[in-house]
Scaffold this active site. Sequence first.
Site, mmCIF file in Angstrom:
data_model
loop_
_atom_site.group_PDB
_atom_site.id
_atom_site.type_symbol
_atom_site.label_atom_id
_atom_site.label_comp_id
_atom_site.label_asym_id
_atom_site.label_seq_id
_atom_site.Cartn_x
_atom_site.Cartn_y
_atom_site.Cartn_z
ATOM 1 N N GLU A 33 -28.765 -11.262 6.609
ATOM 2 C CA GLU A 33 -28.729 -10.262 5.544
ATOM 3 C C GLU A 33 -29.496 -10.668 4.281
ATOM 4 O OE1 GLU A 33 -27.507 -7.306 6.007
ATOM 5 O OE2 GLU A 33 -26.728 -7.757 8.000
ATOM 6 N N SER A 75 37.946 8.571 15.356
ATOM 7 C CA SER A 75 38.954 7.596 14.916
ATOM 8 C C SER A 75 38.381 6.453 14.097
ATOM 9 C CB SER A 75 39.701 7.037 16.132
ATOM 10 O OG SER A 75 40.461 8.049 16.750
#
Length: 867
Positions: free
Chosen positions: A87, A482
Amino acid sequence: MSKWLKYLISVFALGSVLGVGAIAGVYFYIRPELPSVEILKDVKLQTPMQIYTRDGRLISQYGVKRRIPVTLEEVPQQLIDAILATEDSRFYEHPGIDPIGIIRAAFNLMVTGRLSQGGSTLTMQLARGFFLTRDKTFVRKLKEIFIAWHMERVLTKDEILSLYINKVELGHRSFGFGAAAQVYYGKSLDELNLAQIATLAGLPKAPSTMNPISRPERSVDRRRVVLGRMLSEKFITRAQYESAANEPVSAALHGAEIELDAPYLADVIYNEMVSIYGKEEAETGGYKVYATADYESQKAAIAALRQNLHDYDERHGYRGIIGQLWRKSPPSEEADDGSFIPDMAWSEQKIVSHLKGFSNYGPLRPAVVTNVFEQAITVIDKSGAFHRIEWDGLAWARPYITDTRQGTPPETASDILQEGALIWIRQRDEDDRWQLSQFPEASSALVALDPNNGAVRALVGGYSFYQSQFNRATQAKRQVGSNIKPFLYSAALEQGHTIASVINDAPINQWDRSSGRAWRPANSPAVYDGPIRMRIALGKSKNVVAVRLLRAVGIDNVRNHLRKFGFQMEDLPRDESLSLGSASITPIEVANGFVTIANGGYAVSPHFIERIEGQYGEYVWHANPLTACPVCEQTEGLTAQLGQPEVGDNPNNDEHLNPLPPQAEQVVSSQNMFLVSEMLRTAITGSGSVRNKTYWRGTGWRANSLIRRKDLAGKTGTTNDSKDTWFSGFAPDLVATVWVGFDDPSRSLGRTAAYPYLINNNPHKTTIIGNAMQGGEDGAKAAQPAWIRYMQKALADSPEMSKAIPENIVSVRIDRGTGKLTGRTDHTSKFEYFITGTEPVEWVAEHEIIDETQDEEQKNALEDEIF
């Protein structure tokens, strides 16, 4: 000649002045659009949020962009060489703008008339990536040049290179080389070889069309270019070039390395992060969020819930195959949808291709039957692997008829399946063998909390998040049955009852003028014991006793007392059905109510996040929850002397800087909660003597399989027609609640007929936990087995501990039948706990004592079981 020279010099000078002036003019024109020094110095990378268990195992990741930030020191030198060679080989020499590259691009423009080469330096690429678009225009290029020059003034070369390595787009939603290494190779940067490094280094040019997954041929060509540049710059040798250039493509798409798939828990944490930071910040801020749940605890919860649903499903029968791909006979048959079913077997390739269209759900895998034997089958799954399923993995599949009826048990494999059947299979945890399976229609939730501070130790909201994202643990309000009774009994204790108080367990028949009919609450099963002590009544879950207690205490008093456990008043009906659990409450709220019982009466709140770190591991936040801490009340002076610093002032989480956690409010007395815990403990262990006919068994007796008689307590819960089933219970440092039911609240869990195979012939099932149940479904059969399985794993390394007896609790000997004081020391008596001042003062009369001792011959024949 000198005249022409002077003329040229003048023209050049004028051109230079005009050029500089033009450049200066453009600079001042676009200067307002240039980023500030502050932005460049504090660039924030968009990094996904990752969620971990408390002990650091990744369970989920959120965010579109995949990014794994790395420091420059963590980047292999070979990758840096590859990037610079490809690059920007003069990166460390130019000031952000490479004149040679610009001249080359300008010359190419004059020759071709097109902007095919940009002459961009690595700094210019970074400038474009952060602040500009990829549009090839002169204005954009000028901005790119000025931003790059500006960046070089405020950042060092290493800072720019580090930003580039972490910022650049590299395809498949990966940003930065750290993420790309994971996405393409499932590795960290330091694990990559030269060929893989060169492949990644070539991606910035065209990440969508040169990546090794989408276009492997082009990626190989691009890899050679990168390797050629590295060779030219003398970063590698010719031998290295040849070896790397000829390596086959090894890339494959990899997701984040999820170590435990816990999406229900992760989704709750994600939503909490979004509520704090907002969606964009939460998903891109790079936060590492650590849950309060441990890996092993969460894993055990998921496995327990799924296995329990499979056990329930198998008890009720096989609902059939997914589809029939081919059938040997009769030929030319039509499928249910009218399509033609061929009589020729499919090829392996065609089967595998078809199966790839089906997702896995938890342990469930799609498969196709390839051979059917007398009592076995072979199947192929979507990986192309073959599995043999023996009879013990098939015989459970008697036909499902309804939720209350099952068909005739199969005798051979052909009674169940044919070749070409598309089915679900799963691998058993206990022996890794494969068996026929199906997707459970029933749903479930499991929540486990730390009773000391409400930390969520495990949370599962259903069988599969990918099939249903509805989180039943936090969102499903279901009737609790319950499970409400311990809180009702606590209210009774608050109003002067004791656990030795005797209540009449007899049928209730009350005329209701408003409805024009009688209300007849019934026990389940419909057995009535007459006068019964509260300890036994709660242990046996006597419905009519609960109604009588509600009447004695008063509905308003009960509702106000239940609020202390975190229940919302609007969820508590103002009628007598409240005593039987008509309140609709989420599993996490139920679990939190039991937390208050387990911790001695302190109000703590569930929380899911233990700590948050930034993307580089820096401290962000740490939970500091209200804690049930009796010792804190005794040391308030110490806290005042040392101070209570804010969490943000304690970046290292040093315990000595924060000696005491914030104290939770005690909403119910520790004495009250101790007595409720005692009743819940005997709901599991039972009490009395078999030989002397005083033994009774609580509804939670199956938890005795955990062999922890001192420190387990729990309560079953079942609503009318078994539409909702529960089990909630706790050990000293862990509370867990399990709910099982259908998402359709009108559908009952049903009942099952006896099936000897499930009990006698399958060594992988047990009569305590597993699918070897029969009769009507209830909390003990449908929900408690998941609780047992989870606790078995979660408590494996926790020693059994007796519950500490709080102050102002006394123990006196009472008569088992009347709850009065007694002088007897035989089987008709027992020691019982009372809050000081509430112990009985009346002595039992001789004629009131009930002695049900067997004759000597029978008595000696029975095993003595005194608990």
